[in-house]
Structures are given as C-alpha cells and as structure tokens.
Write a protein that holds these residues in place. Structure first.
Motif, PDB file in Angstrom:
ATOM      1  N   ALA A   1       0.820  -1.216   0.000  1.00 48.32           N
ATOM      2  CA  ALA A   1       0.000   0.000   0.000  1.00 48.32           C
ATOM      3  C   ALA A   1       0.853   1.265   0.000  1.00 48.32           C
ATOM      4  O   ALA A   1       0.329   2.359  -0.263  1.00 48.32           O
ATOM      5  N   LEU A   2       2.139   1.132   0.265  1.00 51.54           N
ATOM      6  CA  LEU A   2       3.016   2.304   0.273  1.00 51.54           C
ATOM      7  C   LEU A   2       3.343   2.800  -1.133  1.00 51.54           C
ATOM      8  O   LEU A   2       3.927   3.870  -1.295  1.00 51.54           O
ATOM      9  N   LEU A   3       2.973   2.038  -2.140  1.00 53.17           N
ATOM     10  CA  LEU A   3       3.226   2.471  -3.516  1.00 53.17           C
ATOM     11  C   LEU A   3       2.615   3.844  -3.776  1.00 53.17           C
ATOM     12  O   LEU A   3       3.163   4.647  -4.534  1.00 53.17           O
ATOM     13  N   ASP A   4       1.496   4.147  -3.114  1.00 55.34           N
ATOM     14  CA  ASP A   4       0.815   5.419  -3.342  1.00 55.34           C
ATOM     15  C   ASP A   4       1.653   6.616  -2.948  1.00 55.34           C
ATOM     16  O   ASP A   4       1.545   7.690  -3.553  1.00 55.34           O
ATOM     17  N   VAL A   5       2.490   6.481  -1.908  1.00 61.66           N
ATOM     18  CA  VAL A   5       3.179   7.640  -1.352  1.00 61.66           C
ATOM     19  C   VAL A   5       4.538   7.886  -2.007  1.00 61.66           C
ATOM     20  O   VAL A   5       5.135   8.943  -1.810  1.00 61.66           O
ATOM     21  N   TYR A   6       5.045   6.930  -2.792  1.00 58.21           N
ATOM     22  CA  TYR A   6       6.344   7.118  -3.439  1.00 58.21           C
ATOM     23  C   TYR A   6       6.154   7.798  -4.792  1.00 58.21           C
ATOM     24  O   TYR A   6       5.281   7.425  -5.581  1.00 58.21           O
ATOM     25  N   ALA A   7       6.969   8.810  -5.048  1.00 57.90           N
ATOM     26  CA  ALA A   7       6.925   9.494  -6.338  1.00 57.90           C
ATOM     27  C   ALA A   7       7.350   8.534  -7.445  1.00 57.90           C
ATOM     28  O   ALA A   7       8.107   7.579  -7.193  1.00 57.90           O
ATOM     29  N   PRO A   8       6.875   8.753  -8.677  1.00 57.83           N
ATOM     30  CA  PRO A   8       7.240   7.848  -9.778  1.00 57.83           C
ATOM     31  C   PRO A   8       8.745   7.702  -9.968  1.00 57.83           C
ATOM     32  O   PRO A   8       9.218   6.652 -10.403  1.00 57.83           O
TER      33      PRO A   8
ATOM     34  N   PHE B   1      15.024   4.323  -3.458  1.00 62.56           N
ATOM     35  CA  PHE B   1      15.037   3.630  -2.170  1.00 62.56           C
ATOM     36  C   PHE B   1      16.291   2.775  -2.097  1.00 62.56           C
ATOM     37  O   PHE B   1      16.673   2.112  -3.071  1.00 62.56           O
ATOM     38  N   SER B   2      16.947   2.793  -0.937  1.00 67.99           N
ATOM     39  CA  SER B   2      18.080   1.904  -0.699  1.00 67.99           C
ATOM     40  C   SER B   2      18.147   1.590   0.784  1.00 67.99           C
ATOM     41  O   SER B   2      17.585   2.313   1.614  1.00 67.99           O
TER      42      SER B   2
ATOM     43  N   LEU C   1      20.322   0.097  -5.620  1.00 66.36           N
ATOM     44  CA  LEU C   1      19.589   1.355  -5.643  1.00 66.36           C
ATOM     45  C   LEU C   1      18.324   1.145  -6.471  1.00 66.36           C
ATOM     46  O   LEU C   1      18.391   0.858  -7.662  1.00 66.36           O
ATOM     47  N   HIS C   2      17.171   1.280  -5.832  1.00 67.50           N
ATOM     48  CA  HIS C   2      15.899   0.960  -6.461  1.00 67.50           C
ATOM     49  C   HIS C   2      15.219   2.246  -6.923  1.00 67.50           C
ATOM     50  O   HIS C   2      14.960   3.153  -6.113  1.00 67.50           O
ATOM     51  N   LEU C   3      14.945   2.319  -8.227  1.00 69.34           N
ATOM     52  CA  LEU C   3      14.407   3.530  -8.832  1.00 69.34           C
ATOM     53  C   LEU C   3      12.924   3.361  -9.119  1.00 69.34           C
ATOM     54  O   LEU C   3      12.510   2.370  -9.731  1.00 69.34           O
TER      55      LEU C   3
ATOM     56  N   ASP D   1      14.309   7.666  -0.024  1.00 74.27           N
ATOM     57  CA  ASP D   1      14.135   6.903   1.217  1.00 74.27           C
ATOM     58  C   ASP D   1      15.405   6.081   1.419  1.00 74.27           C
ATOM     59  O   ASP D   1      15.738   5.221   0.594  1.00 74.27           O
ATOM     60  N   GLN D   2      16.133   6.375   2.496  1.00 76.51           N
ATOM     61  CA  GLN D   2      17.356   5.644   2.814  1.00 76.51           C
ATOM     62  C   GLN D   2      17.209   5.022   4.193  1.00 76.51           C
ATOM     63  O   GLN D   2      16.945   5.720   5.171  1.00 76.51           O
TER      64      GLN D   2
END
Length: 475
Positions: A218-225, A229-230, A288-290, A377-378
C-alpha cells in the motif's frame, strides 16, 4: 554613569513602535560629548551588556532592535542580547562587516539563541553578499533557516517554508515531544522540527510505519514515480551496546535468534553498504531501487518488522527541516529508533531518512490522502543499541564516563538554560560542587574551555568541600 546610559537609551527608544534604534553608534555625538564609549566599539566590554540590560526594563517590551551600520566585524557585542531580550522578534544587522557563521553563534548558538526571532536583516554583510556573488543564495538561506527555526522573514523576503496544509487533528497518539540525536561532543537536545508543522510530520510517520509493518504494497501510493530507495546493514555491535552486554543479556533473550543474511542479500539487490562493495558496479546498481514500484518490491523482500510507534516516545527521535533543490524547498525527515524483527522477536536499531515533497493535485499520493510524496528513502539497519543515545542531557560514550544522578539533575534543573548545560558539563569533568562550578564559569565569562583551563591551574589549592562526593555521580 548608569543614569547617562539610561538617558541615552531613552533617546533611542520608540515606545510606540517598540523599536530600539542602535544604529551608527560610533558616530553618536551625544555619546562623544559625555565621553561614553560606543557599545559597537571594538574596545567595548561591558557597554553592550549595560545597554541590553537597560533595554530589558523598557515598557512595553522591546520587539525590534537595529544594530545596522555599526562597522561590526565580530558578533561579540551580541553575546548577552538573548539573555536580556529573549523575546526579541526583529533584528537588523544591515551594513556591518560580519563574514563568518561563527559571528552569528552569539544569537543562534546553544549559549545565546534568540528562539523567537521572526525577522533578520543581514544585507550588506560579507556573510550574505559573498554567498550571493558566488551563486550560493539558496545555501545561505538554508543555513540561516537552520540556525533560526522561528525565522519568517530574511533580508526583507519571506522564508520559503514547505507549504503543507496542516490537518486539523493529528493521528499521532502521543503529545510528548521526541528527542533529537545531537553530536556526541555536546549534550543531547530536544528534537528540531523547523519550517513545517509538527503534526504534519507525526501524521506522515504515524501512517507510514504501520503500513510498512503490515501492508507494504500500500506504500506504492506515497512514493513518487521517480523516487529512490536503498537500505544498508551495519552488522557491527555498537561499542556502548557491547559494554552494556545487550546482545548476551538475559533481558534480551531473542537477540541470538537474529540473522543478518536476509538483510545483506535480501531486498532484491542486497545491502547498499558502499564501503564494502569494492568496485562492484553491478552490486552498486542493483542495490539502488528507482521508482515507487521497484522500491515497494524491494521492501516486500525484506524481513517482517514491528515498529512500536504508539509506545514509549523516547524510543524514537525525529528531526525535520526544509532543504532546497534549486529554488524549491522540500523536507528532510530523519528518524532514529528501533523495531522488532519477526518472527524471531529480536530487536534492531535503525536510521531512516526521507526527502518529502508536497503531493501535487491529481497525483496518486494526493488521491490517496497523502499530503506528501517520498522522493528519497534511505534505511540503515543496525545492531540494537539502546535509545539512551538521544536522551536529553549527557551521554555515556565509553565505559567509565561519569553521569549525574537523578538527584544532581534535579538540583541543576533550577539553573536557567543555557547556564545549566555549561555547569553540568563542568561538574562532570571536574566534580566541582554547584557553587564552585558557577563561580568558575562566571569568572571566565561562561566559556567552558577557559573555565576548564582555570580549574587545572587552581585545583591543587581547592578545599576538599569544593568537590561533590562520589555518590553524586553514576560511574
């Protein structure tokens, strides 16, 4: 002499505007005629203190002071400004020669913070003009905003704040303030949340961590396109935790069940500990996840967790303030705390840093009632070390360091800030009692290092009762 100073301050005082005009004091003919040394003179010692003390008695209270065009090279004359006028709202230092950030420490530092300052003018000082000349205007504004969290106007322009609409009610279950980690060289201080409404930060964290624990998808909604994240795993047991025996203590029976393998190699790319990657470009790239989708997939592959954010607030500390990307202010939120790893029920410590931006209208985040979206997000996962690290006051960093007993802290609580912290530091380093510690600091203008040097010179001649007994400290 005092009557002369009172008369002069009265001449410079506009009661209706609550404005004290201390401009161009070196050129003041009245001071010269009465043979009074200008408070702005490099030779002035007590004169600034006398003026500010007199100003503190004015009615109504002084709201604005101008120290413009006084040829000030040092901020030394402002040393007692916050002590006598702690509620000062507006200050002009226009047209002086202040060139270093340390010159502002007299009104922004731990010993003399103008905590309610609303407007500051530094136009015409090298500290500002050189930054603008070298295209570092935003760094200048950011540095000033960090030093003066209450500031609203800088050099005649509004301070750019993160423009969130604060909700009417906070979802945070605790109204107690968190504590903020400071550097080990100083005492731990309360949390700094500047340039943004505190409830907005607590609402974001209060919603984020339950979803991270229970429904990461459900956190997919809050992350910008285009979010990143690492995560990285620090497997070393912190020295303080080793000293306290936390990882072998019977009070923490599940610590031995913890394994590092899921953190080192999990998360669809593994730990991004750049210090150990030794030239592995593929590892650097994979860790590193984009994009929001990749970020959530990576998090879903990490061990299950439980963050007790509704429990004791002292287990977490939060720090939040604006940062600039070009002309646009975003928000940096850092969280230090602990979580329980499942299913082992062992405890780990963590640090998490978010860069947040206002969620645009029509964005996926806004459509799902997030006021913000995550740009970066680190996450750092560490072997457990207790939250004593950010408890306000002194922190033990190695075995044998002294800490004050609760009884000593209670006695010290009657001393006003910031003198309290200076006295506490001196007492822990010298074991002097309160009377001698205060005398030592007073005689050295409340300069801790000078006081320590003075103590070393005279300690052999001090009477036995100048020192506190052993039971005043925790060893």
């Amino acid at each position: 002499m005092i009557d002369l100073w009172k008369e002069w301050v009265g001449r410079r005082w506009n009661a209706e505007a609550r404005f004290l005009n201390l401009e161009r004091m070196n050129e003041d003919e009245w001071l010269k005629r009465h043979r009074l040394l200008s408070p702005a003179s490099p030779d002035a010692k007590k004169e600034p203190q006398v003026v500010f003390k007199i100003a503190s008695k004015l009615k109504p209270e002084v709201e604005t002071i101008s120290l413009a065009h006084n040829n000030l090279v040092s901020g030394a004359m402002m040393t007692t400004l916050a002590h006598y006028l702690p509620k000062l709202a507006n200050l002009s230092l226009e047209g002086n020669r202040l060139s270093g950030w340390k010159e502002l420490d007299n009104i922004s530092g731990r010993r003399g913070r103008l905590s309610q300052l609303r407007e500051l003018v530094l136009v015409g000082n090298p500290i500002r003009e050189l930054e603008y000349k070298n295209n570092r205007a935003q760094q200048y504004k950011s540095e000033i905003a960090r030093r003066f969290p209450s500031l609203e106007i800088l050099d005649g322009e509004p301070i750019a704040r993160v423009g969130f609409d604060a909700p009417a009610l906070s979802t945070s279950t605790s109204t107690r303030p968190h504590n903020m980690l400071s550097t080990f060289a100083f005492q731990m201080q309360p949390s700094l949340i500047a340039g943004v409404d505190g409830p907005m930060v607590s609402n974001f964290l209060g919603r984020y961590f339950p979803l991270y624990d229970q429904q990461r998808g459900a956190l997919l909604d809050v992350y910008a396109p285009d979010a990143t994240f690492s995560f990285s795993a620090n497997t070393a047991i912190p020295p303080r935790a080793r000293i306290e025996g936390i990882h072998v203590s019977k009070e923490f029976p599940n610590q031995r069940k913890l394994e590092w393998a899921p953190w080192l190699s999990g998360g669809l790319g593994g730990s991004r500990n750049l210090g150990r990657m030794t030239g592995s470009l593929q590892k650097v790239t994979q860790s590193l996840h984009l994009g929001g989708e990749q970020a959530v997939k990576a998090m879903a592959d990490l061990p299950a967790t439980r963050h007790d954010i509704t429990g004791a607030p002292e287990k977490f500390c939060v720090d939040a303030f604006p940062i600039y990307q070009g002309e646009k202010p975003n928000l940096l939120v850092t969280v230090h705390g602990q979580f329980t790893e499942l299913p082992s029920e062992g405890i780990r410590s963590f640090d998490r840093s978010f860069v947040l931006a206002v969620a645009p209208e029509g964005s996926r985040a806004r459509q799902n009632d997030w006021q913000v979206m995550i740009l970066s997000d680190q996450l750092v996962i560490r072997a457990y070390s207790s939250f004593e690290a950010w408890r306000p006051g002194p922190m033990r960093v190695q075995a044998g360091d002294l800490l004050p007993t609760p009884a000593l802290l209670e006695v010290l609580s009657a001393v006003p800030k910031p003198q309290r912290y200076l006295m506490q530091d001196l007492i822990l380093r010298t074991r002097l009692n309160l009377q001698y510690a205060e005398d030592c600091l007073k005689n050295n203008d409340w300069d801790l290092e000078r006081a320590m040097a003075n103590f070393e010179q005279v300690k052999a001649n001090l009477p036995a009762d100048a020192f506190l007994p052993e039971n005043a400290f925790m060893s």
